[in-house]
Design a protein around this motif. Structure first.
Motif, PDB file in Angstrom:
ATOM      1  N   HIS A 155       0.832  -1.202   0.000  1.00  0.00           N
ATOM      2  CA  HIS A 155       0.000   0.000   0.000  1.00  0.00           C
ATOM      3  C   HIS A 155       0.875   1.264   0.000  1.00  0.00           C
ATOM      4  O   HIS A 155       0.610   2.218  -0.746  1.00  0.00           O
ATOM      5  CB  HIS A 155      -0.935  -0.006   1.207  1.00  0.00           C
ATOM      6  N   ALA A 156       1.914   1.260   0.807  1.00  0.00           N
ATOM      7  CA  ALA A 156       2.824   2.408   0.853  1.00  0.00           C
ATOM      8  C   ALA A 156       3.498   2.623  -0.501  1.00  0.00           C
ATOM      9  O   ALA A 156       3.672   3.763  -0.944  1.00  0.00           O
ATOM     10  CB  ALA A 156       3.867   2.220   1.951  1.00  0.00           C
ATOM     11  N   ARG A 157       3.881   1.531  -1.187  1.00  0.00           N
ATOM     12  CA  ARG A 157       4.486   1.667  -2.511  1.00  0.00           C
ATOM     13  C   ARG A 157       3.475   2.208  -3.514  1.00  0.00           C
ATOM     14  O   ARG A 157       3.813   3.011  -4.383  1.00  0.00           O
ATOM     15  CB  ARG A 157       5.027   0.327  -3.029  1.00  0.00           C
ATOM     16  N   ARG A 158       2.205   1.783  -3.405  1.00  0.00           N
ATOM     17  CA  ARG A 158       1.180   2.295  -4.308  1.00  0.00           C
ATOM     18  C   ARG A 158       0.946   3.784  -4.076  1.00  0.00           C
ATOM     19  O   ARG A 158       0.707   4.531  -5.032  1.00  0.00           O
ATOM     20  CB  ARG A 158      -0.113   1.500  -4.157  1.00  0.00           C
ATOM     21  N   LEU A 159       1.029   4.238  -2.837  1.00  0.00           N
ATOM     22  CA  LEU A 159       0.897   5.671  -2.547  1.00  0.00           C
ATOM     23  C   LEU A 159       2.032   6.465  -3.192  1.00  0.00           C
ATOM     24  O   LEU A 159       1.876   7.651  -3.487  1.00  0.00           O
ATOM     25  CB  LEU A 159       0.863   5.919  -1.038  1.00  0.00           C
ATOM     26  N   GLU A 160       3.175   5.824  -3.396  1.00  0.00           N
ATOM     27  CA  GLU A 160       4.315   6.440  -4.071  1.00  0.00           C
ATOM     28  C   GLU A 160       4.170   6.385  -5.598  1.00  0.00           C
ATOM     29  O   GLU A 160       5.037   6.873  -6.313  1.00  0.00           O
ATOM     30  CB  GLU A 160       5.610   5.728  -3.682  1.00  0.00           C
TER      31      GLU A 160
END
Length: 67
Positions: free
Chosen positions: A27-32
């Protein structure tokens, strides 16, 4: 990179109840802006966070930064 996929992180399948570290990492990578997804590696009983088609050097440097 294997079959156009790059592993950004590995997480044991036996995490604490209610804990989803692989999903949180993805999820954190998708936010990036990275199209990260979680897959299961049955041979090693681990969840892998992968992206498809990312150049190896970029993904490896980002994965190293998260360790």
């Amino acid at each position: 990179m294997v079959d156009g996929r790059t592993v950004l992180g590995r997480f044991p399948a036996g995490g604490p109840r209610g804990s989803w570290p692989a999903e949180e990492f993805a999820h954190a990578r998708r936010l990036e802006g990275r199209p990260a997804e979680v897959v299961m590696d049955l041979a090693t009983d681990t969840f892998l966070v992968i992206v498809r088609g990312v150049p190896r050097d970029r993904a490896e440097s980002e994965a190293a930064a998260t360790r």
